[in-house]
Design a protein around this motif. Sequence first.
Motif, PDB file in Angstrom:
ATOM      1  N   LEU A 144      44.933  26.949  42.303  1.00 27.44           N
ATOM      2  CA  LEU A 144      44.636  26.426  43.570  1.00 27.44           C
ATOM      3  C   LEU A 144      45.021  25.282  43.895  1.00 27.44           C
ATOM      4  CD1 LEU A 144      40.804  27.826  44.161  1.00 27.44           C
ATOM      5  CD2 LEU A 144      42.778  28.767  44.895  1.00 27.44           C
ATOM      6  N   LEU A 145      44.861  24.345  43.099  1.00 33.82           N
ATOM      7  CA  LEU A 145      45.356  23.117  43.351  1.00 33.82           C
ATOM      8  C   LEU A 145      47.046  22.922  43.487  1.00 33.82           C
ATOM      9  CD1 LEU A 145      44.918  20.075  43.738  1.00 33.82           C
ATOM     10  CD2 LEU A 145      45.082  20.033  40.983  1.00 33.82           C
ATOM     11  N   VAL A 146      47.646  23.949  42.565  1.00 31.71           N
ATOM     12  CA  VAL A 146      49.088  23.767  43.025  1.00 31.71           C
ATOM     13  C   VAL A 146      49.330  24.484  44.386  1.00 31.71           C
ATOM     14  CG1 VAL A 146      51.162  24.660  42.248  1.00 31.71           C
ATOM     15  CG2 VAL A 146      49.614  23.794  40.436  1.00 31.71           C
ATOM     16  N   ALA A 147      48.723  25.282  44.665  1.00 33.37           N
ATOM     17  CA  ALA A 147      49.017  26.014  45.934  1.00 33.37           C
ATOM     18  C   ALA A 147      48.756  25.148  47.032  1.00 33.37           C
ATOM     19  CB  ALA A 147      48.055  27.386  46.195  1.00 33.37           C
TER      20      ALA A 147
ATOM     21  N   THR B 162      55.622  16.464  74.661  1.00 32.52           N
ATOM     22  CA  THR B 162      56.369  18.021  74.463  1.00 32.52           C
ATOM     23  C   THR B 162      55.865  18.996  73.500  1.00 32.52           C
ATOM     24  OG1 THR B 162      58.242  17.007  72.849  1.00 32.52           O
ATOM     25  CG2 THR B 162      58.512  16.273  75.129  1.00 32.52           C
ATOM     26  N   GLU B 163      56.522  19.952  73.599  1.00 32.20           N
ATOM     27  CA  GLU B 163      56.040  20.983  72.762  1.00 32.20           C
ATOM     28  C   GLU B 163      56.509  20.676  71.360  1.00 32.20           C
ATOM     29  OE1 GLU B 163      54.487  24.417  71.188  1.00 32.20           O
ATOM     30  OE2 GLU B 163      54.424  23.621  73.285  1.00 32.20           O
ATOM     31  N   MET B 164      57.622  20.177  70.963  1.00 27.57           N
ATOM     32  CA  MET B 164      57.978  19.619  69.627  1.00 27.57           C
ATOM     33  C   MET B 164      56.999  18.586  69.351  1.00 27.57           C
ATOM     34  SD  MET B 164      60.288  21.691  68.675  1.00 27.57           S
ATOM     35  CE  MET B 164      60.575  20.698  67.178  1.00 27.57           C
ATOM     36  N   GLN B 165      56.362  17.629  69.951  1.00 29.08           N
ATOM     37  CA  GLN B 165      55.444  16.778  69.619  1.00 29.08           C
ATOM     38  C   GLN B 165      54.204  17.319  69.182  1.00 29.08           C
ATOM     39  OE1 GLN B 165      55.846  14.163  73.007  1.00 29.08           O
ATOM     40  NE2 GLN B 165      57.338  12.813  72.103  1.00 29.08           N
ATOM     41  N   LEU B 166      53.987  18.368  70.039  1.00 28.47           N
ATOM     42  CA  LEU B 166      52.627  18.910  69.869  1.00 28.47           C
ATOM     43  C   LEU B 166      52.604  19.753  68.470  1.00 28.47           C
ATOM     44  CD1 LEU B 166      51.708  20.293  73.307  1.00 28.47           C
ATOM     45  CD2 LEU B 166      50.775  18.516  71.991  1.00 28.47           C
ATOM     46  N   LYS B 167      53.801  20.348  68.174  1.00 24.06           N
ATOM     47  CA  LYS B 167      54.221  21.018  66.926  1.00 24.06           C
ATOM     48  C   LYS B 167      53.889  20.009  65.969  1.00 24.06           C
ATOM     49  CE  LYS B 167      57.504  23.962  64.563  1.00 24.06           C
ATOM     50  NZ  LYS B 167      58.852  24.629  64.624  1.00 24.06           N
ATOM     51  N   GLN B 168      54.557  18.813  65.906  1.00 26.25           N
ATOM     52  CA  GLN B 168      54.488  17.835  64.801  1.00 26.25           C
ATOM     53  C   GLN B 168      53.010  17.165  64.796  1.00 26.25           C
ATOM     54  OE1 GLN B 168      56.078  14.120  66.261  1.00 26.25           O
ATOM     55  NE2 GLN B 168      55.453  13.061  64.704  1.00 26.25           N
ATOM     56  N   ASN B 169      52.177  17.283  65.822  1.00 28.77           N
ATOM     57  CA  ASN B 169      50.835  16.942  65.482  1.00 28.77           C
ATOM     58  C   ASN B 169      50.151  17.917  64.970  1.00 28.77           C
ATOM     59  OD1 ASN B 169      48.460  15.557  66.026  1.00 28.77           O
ATOM     60  ND2 ASN B 169      48.200  16.345  67.944  1.00 28.77           N
ATOM     61  N   ARG B 170      50.312  19.144  65.270  1.00 35.99           N
ATOM     62  CA  ARG B 170      49.606  20.240  64.439  1.00 35.99           C
ATOM     63  C   ARG B 170      49.997  20.371  62.940  1.00 35.99           C
ATOM     64  NH1 ARG B 170      50.875  23.248  69.359  1.00 35.99           N
ATOM     65  NH2 ARG B 170      52.884  24.072  68.227  1.00 35.99           N
ATOM     66  N   ALA B 171      51.284  20.122  62.609  1.00 39.51           N
ATOM     67  CA  ALA B 171      51.687  20.168  61.300  1.00 39.51           C
ATOM     68  C   ALA B 171      51.280  19.161  60.517  1.00 39.51           C
ATOM     69  CB  ALA B 171      53.325  20.362  61.177  1.00 39.51           C
ATOM     70  N   MET B 172      51.017  17.807  61.077  1.00 36.66           N
ATOM     71  CA  MET B 172      50.356  16.804  60.389  1.00 36.66           C
ATOM     72  C   MET B 172      48.872  16.969  60.172  1.00 36.66           C
ATOM     73  SD  MET B 172      52.800  14.734  59.310  1.00 36.66           S
ATOM     74  CE  MET B 172      54.315  15.268  59.224  1.00 36.66           C
ATOM     75  N   MET B 173      48.347  17.570  61.159  1.00 38.54           N
ATOM     76  CA  MET B 173      46.989  17.931  60.926  1.00 38.54           C
ATOM     77  C   MET B 173      46.602  18.953  59.749  1.00 38.54           C
ATOM     78  SD  MET B 173      45.317  15.922  62.749  1.00 38.54           S
ATOM     79  CE  MET B 173      43.538  16.405  62.547  1.00 38.54           C
ATOM     80  N   ALA B 174      47.605  20.009  59.870  1.00 40.08           N
ATOM     81  CA  ALA B 174      47.427  20.572  58.529  1.00 40.08           C
ATOM     82  C   ALA B 174      47.574  20.237  57.474  1.00 40.08           C
ATOM     83  CB  ALA B 174      48.580  21.987  59.000  1.00 40.08           C
ATOM     84  N   ARG B 175      48.702  19.207  57.487  1.00 36.78           N
ATOM     85  CA  ARG B 175      48.884  18.316  56.084  1.00 36.78           C
ATOM     86  C   ARG B 175      47.458  17.667  55.576  1.00 36.78           C
ATOM     87  NH1 ARG B 175      49.609  13.076  55.072  1.00 36.78           N
ATOM     88  NH2 ARG B 175      49.789  12.569  57.320  1.00 36.78           N
ATOM     89  N   VAL B 176      46.905  17.089  56.504  1.00 40.87           N
ATOM     90  CA  VAL B 176      45.687  16.234  56.246  1.00 40.87           C
ATOM     91  C   VAL B 176      44.719  17.147  55.653  1.00 40.87           C
ATOM     92  CG1 VAL B 176      43.735  15.034  57.140  1.00 40.87           C
ATOM     93  CG2 VAL B 176      46.119  14.431  57.770  1.00 40.87           C
ATOM     94  N   LYS B 177      44.674  18.470  56.332  1.00 39.20           N
ATOM     95  CA  LYS B 177      43.586  19.487  55.858  1.00 39.20           C
ATOM     96  C   LYS B 177      43.909  19.927  54.427  1.00 39.20           C
ATOM     97  CE  LYS B 177      44.315  23.501  57.068  1.00 39.20           C
ATOM     98  NZ  LYS B 177      44.615  24.987  57.482  1.00 39.20           N
ATOM     99  N   TRP B 178      45.218  20.366  53.884  1.00 37.52           N
ATOM    100  CA  TRP B 178      45.455  20.711  52.745  1.00 37.52           C
ATOM    101  C   TRP B 178      45.369  19.523  51.754  1.00 37.52           C
ATOM    102  CZ3 TRP B 178      45.096  25.333  51.950  1.00 37.52           C
ATOM    103  CH2 TRP B 178      45.501  26.336  52.708  1.00 37.52           C
ATOM    104  N   GLN B 179      45.576  18.128  52.184  1.00 40.30           N
ATOM    105  CA  GLN B 179      45.313  17.068  51.252  1.00 40.30           C
ATOM    106  C   GLN B 179      43.986  16.992  50.926  1.00 40.30           C
ATOM    107  OE1 GLN B 179      47.014  13.848  53.332  1.00 40.30           O
ATOM    108  NE2 GLN B 179      48.811  13.757  51.949  1.00 40.30           N
ATOM    109  N   ALA B 180      43.001  17.346  51.912  1.00 42.88           N
ATOM    110  CA  ALA B 180      41.428  17.308  51.631  1.00 42.88           C
ATOM    111  C   ALA B 180      41.029  18.435  50.670  1.00 42.88           C
ATOM    112  CB  ALA B 180      40.764  17.408  53.047  1.00 42.88           C
ATOM    113  N   VAL B 181      41.763  19.758  50.940  1.00 44.61           N
ATOM    114  CA  VAL B 181      41.303  20.761  50.048  1.00 44.61           C
ATOM    115  C   VAL B 181      41.790  20.362  48.517  1.00 44.61           C
ATOM    116  CG1 VAL B 181      42.019  23.042  49.297  1.00 44.61           C
ATOM    117  CG2 VAL B 181      41.505  22.303  51.948  1.00 44.61           C
ATOM    118  N   ALA B 182      43.040  19.799  48.311  1.00 44.33           N
ATOM    119  CA  ALA B 182      43.242  19.531  47.228  1.00 44.33           C
ATOM    120  C   ALA B 182      42.459  18.309  46.449  1.00 44.33           C
ATOM    121  CB  ALA B 182      45.025  18.940  47.264  1.00 44.33           C
ATOM    122  N   ILE B 183      41.925  17.471  47.334  1.00 53.88           N
ATOM    123  CA  ILE B 183      41.221  16.426  46.828  1.00 53.88           C
ATOM    124  C   ILE B 183      39.871  17.058  46.184  1.00 53.88           C
ATOM    125  CG2 ILE B 183      39.625  14.558  47.343  1.00 53.88           C
ATOM    126  CD1 ILE B 183      41.977  13.250  49.052  1.00 53.88           C
ATOM    127  N   VAL B 184      39.350  17.935  47.036  1.00 54.61           N
ATOM    128  CA  VAL B 184      38.075  18.603  46.844  1.00 54.61           C
ATOM    129  C   VAL B 184      38.333  19.418  45.448  1.00 54.61           C
ATOM    130  CG1 VAL B 184      36.552  20.564  47.355  1.00 54.61           C
ATOM    131  CG2 VAL B 184      36.995  18.596  48.980  1.00 54.61           C
TER     132      VAL B 184
END
Length: 76
Positions: free
Chosen positions: A8-11, A44-66
Amino acid sequence: MNTFLVILLVAAMAMVLFSLIRGVVAFLQSTKVDLQTGEQVDATEMQLKQNRAMMARVKWQAVAIVIIAILLGVAT
């Protein structure tokens, strides 16, 4: 149990990397569009896409820390 948590951590770490790459690509494309068209007043749409991707990164980092915290708790 440890093997399952390590998998799970590797994923989770792979998802962090995937989200980071998507966010950087969206950032580069957004910057290119901004340079070609001039100033942007709203997001712009690309900036919103960037924001969603970075929020997903933070979420997955939190999962990895847990998962790491659980692994450390199980190890002791």
